[in-house]
Design a protein around this motif. Structure first.
Motif, PDB file in Angstrom:
ATOM      1  N   ASP A 153      38.119 -84.705 -35.099  1.00 22.09           N
ATOM      2  CA  ASP A 153      37.452 -83.474 -35.536  1.00 22.09           C
ATOM      3  C   ASP A 153      37.374 -82.531 -34.337  1.00 22.09           C
ATOM      4  N   ALA A 154      38.332 -81.611 -34.245  1.00 21.70           N
ATOM      5  CA  ALA A 154      38.398 -80.697 -33.107  1.00 21.70           C
ATOM      6  C   ALA A 154      37.517 -79.469 -33.346  1.00 21.70           C
ATOM      7  N   VAL A 155      36.685 -79.159 -32.369  1.00 29.09           N
ATOM      8  CA  VAL A 155      35.838 -77.972 -32.415  1.00 29.09           C
ATOM      9  C   VAL A 155      36.185 -77.098 -31.216  1.00 29.09           C
ATOM     10  N   VAL A 156      36.635 -75.874 -31.473  1.00 27.97           N
ATOM     11  CA  VAL A 156      36.952 -74.958 -30.377  1.00 27.97           C
ATOM     12  C   VAL A 156      35.640 -74.465 -29.780  1.00 27.97           C
ATOM     13  N   ALA A 157      35.302 -74.987 -28.602  1.00 26.18           N
ATOM     14  CA  ALA A 157      34.002 -74.720 -27.991  1.00 26.18           C
ATOM     15  C   ALA A 157      34.059 -73.672 -26.889  1.00 26.18           C
ATOM     16  N   TYR A 158      35.272 -73.320 -26.458  1.00 24.46           N
ATOM     17  CA  TYR A 158      35.394 -72.267 -25.444  1.00 24.46           C
ATOM     18  C   TYR A 158      36.761 -71.607 -25.542  1.00 24.46           C
ATOM     19  N   GLU A 159      36.810 -70.366 -25.086  1.00 30.53           N
ATOM     20  CA  GLU A 159      38.055 -69.605 -25.049  1.00 30.53           C
ATOM     21  C   GLU A 159      38.475 -69.379 -23.601  1.00 30.53           C
ATOM     22  N   THR A 160      39.755 -69.493 -23.367  1.00 31.73           N
ATOM     23  CA  THR A 160      40.303 -69.259 -22.037  1.00 31.73           C
ATOM     24  C   THR A 160      40.951 -67.880 -21.990  1.00 31.73           C
ATOM     25  N   VAL A 161      40.535 -67.074 -21.034  1.00 35.39           N
ATOM     26  CA  VAL A 161      41.121 -65.739 -20.873  1.00 35.39           C
ATOM     27  C   VAL A 161      41.475 -65.542 -19.404  1.00 35.39           C
ATOM     28  N   GLU A 162      42.241 -64.498 -19.125  1.00 33.54           N
ATOM     29  CA  GLU A 162      42.650 -64.223 -17.756  1.00 33.54           C
ATOM     30  C   GLU A 162      41.497 -63.674 -16.921  1.00 33.54           C
ATOM     31  N   ASN A 163      41.406 -64.151 -15.697  1.00 25.25           N
ATOM     32  CA  ASN A 163      40.419 -63.623 -14.757  1.00 25.25           C
ATOM     33  C   ASN A 163      40.720 -62.152 -14.499  1.00 25.25           C
ATOM     34  N   GLU A 164      39.740 -61.314 -14.657  1.00 22.22           N
ATOM     35  CA  GLU A 164      39.943 -59.869 -14.530  1.00 22.22           C
ATOM     36  C   GLU A 164      40.339 -59.446 -13.111  1.00 22.22           C
ATOM     37  N   ASN A 165      40.112 -60.323 -12.107  1.00 16.72           N
ATOM     38  CA  ASN A 165      40.453 -60.002 -10.724  1.00 16.72           C
ATOM     39  C   ASN A 165      41.792 -60.591 -10.279  1.00 16.72           C
ATOM     40  N   LEU A 166      42.505 -61.245 -11.189  1.00 20.55           N
ATOM     41  CA  LEU A 166      43.712 -61.973 -10.807  1.00 20.55           C
ATOM     42  C   LEU A 166      44.782 -61.076 -10.197  1.00 20.55           C
ATOM     43  N   GLN A 167      45.071 -59.949 -10.845  1.00 24.80           N
ATOM     44  CA  GLN A 167      46.109 -59.049 -10.351  1.00 24.80           C
ATOM     45  C   GLN A 167      45.834 -58.614  -8.914  1.00 24.80           C
ATOM     46  N   GLN A 168      44.609 -58.184  -8.655  1.00 24.19           N
ATOM     47  CA  GLN A 168      44.240 -57.712  -7.325  1.00 24.19           C
ATOM     48  C   GLN A 168      44.392 -58.820  -6.284  1.00 24.19           C
ATOM     49  N   GLU A 169      43.968 -60.028  -6.614  1.00 23.13           N
ATOM     50  CA  GLU A 169      44.051 -61.136  -5.668  1.00 23.13           C
ATOM     51  C   GLU A 169      45.498 -61.503  -5.366  1.00 23.13           C
ATOM     52  N   LEU A 170      46.363 -61.452  -6.372  1.00 25.16           N
ATOM     53  CA  LEU A 170      47.778 -61.761  -6.155  1.00 25.16           C
ATOM     54  C   LEU A 170      48.442 -60.708  -5.265  1.00 25.16           C
TER      55      LEU A 170
END
Length: 255
Positions: A153-170
């Motif tokens: 019984d799978a329950v989606v308990a969290y969503e994964t999204v891109e870190n908003e600072n990723l571009q700048q750090e790269l």
């Protein structure tokens, strides 16, 4: 006395003292870049599910453990002490004990595929498991269990999204005068977000040796047309460092 220059390793994960020590001991300077952000969802649904009768609980990521902890009530969930809880990795096992007060099995299984086999071997058919997970979960574990006639019984308990600072750090890493020695990836989704951003500007990072925490992450990297320099034998700091060291040792000896 000659000063020893430390090599720079970029780890695409949240900061970890264990990884700092493992890499520093081998003369690497560690820089952490978190490519992901997490949003917890369906908390009430998960809390309701935790009050139902299952044979066990499967928690394959730190985020899943944290999602459960947000609705965990020890006084209401005493019955879970007598049920089986499964996880992957010693860090997650410790996190489950600390946050939920439960003892977890399967920590040394290494990956979701091996964990699924362990669960199938230890439980009779028709056993039912609660599986809090993320929106980007792999289907390996639930498919393996269901093919063995175990219920998930799978329950989606969290969503994964891109870190908003990723571009700048790269961009900042790319413009650094000291070129990184290696890049280490810890999840397929993290790899996807990083390489999606790297395609948006001319960079030197794409050509630096790539290492992966496990096979799923390695396959994701290869899907971007990048060769894998090494894969950790186990999802642990010393195994990651060993993969890095083995690659560069072989490279040096082959010259």
């Amino acid at each position: 006395m000659r000063e020893v220059t430390m090599k720079k390793a970029i780890l695409f994960k949240s900061a970890s003292d264990d990884y700092v020590k493992a890499f520093t001991d081998c003369n690497y300077e560690v820089i952490f870049v978190e490519p992901l952000q997490f949003k917890y969802i369906n908390t009430e649904e998960l809390k309701e599910k935790l009050q139902q009768k299952y044979d066990g609980l499967i928690l394959t990521s730190p985020r899943a453990i944290e999602a459960v902890s947000k609705c965990w009530d020890p006084s209401k969930f005493v019955s879970w002490n007598a049920r089986k809880t499964y996880t992957v990795g010693d860090v997650s096992r410790q996190k489950i004990t600390l946050m939920l007060g439960l003892e977890a099995l399967g920590a040394t299984s290494g990956n979701a595929e091996n964990l699924a086999k362990l669960i199938c071997n230890e439980n009779p058919k028709s056993s039912k498991f609660l599986f809090p997970c993320g929106n980007l979960r792999s289907e390996t574990l639930p498919n393996t269990l269901e093919s063995a006639e175990l219920s998930v019984d799978a329950v989606v308990a969290y969503e994964t999204v891109e870190n908003e600072n990723l571009q700048q750090e790269l961009v900042e890493l790319n413009e650094s005068e000291e070129e990184p020695y290696c890049l280490v990836f810890f999840s397929p989704s993290g790899c996807e977000y990083v390489h999606r951003r790297l395609k948006t500007f001319s960079n030197k990072l794409s050509s630096i040796p790539h290492f992966a925490i496990g096979n799923s992450t390695a396959h994701k990297i290869e899907n971007f047309g990048v060769d894998i320099a090494g894969v950790a034998a186990r999802p642990k700091p010393d195994s990651v460092v060993e993969a890095v060291q083995n690659y560069f040792t072989a490279l040096t000896e082959g010259r």
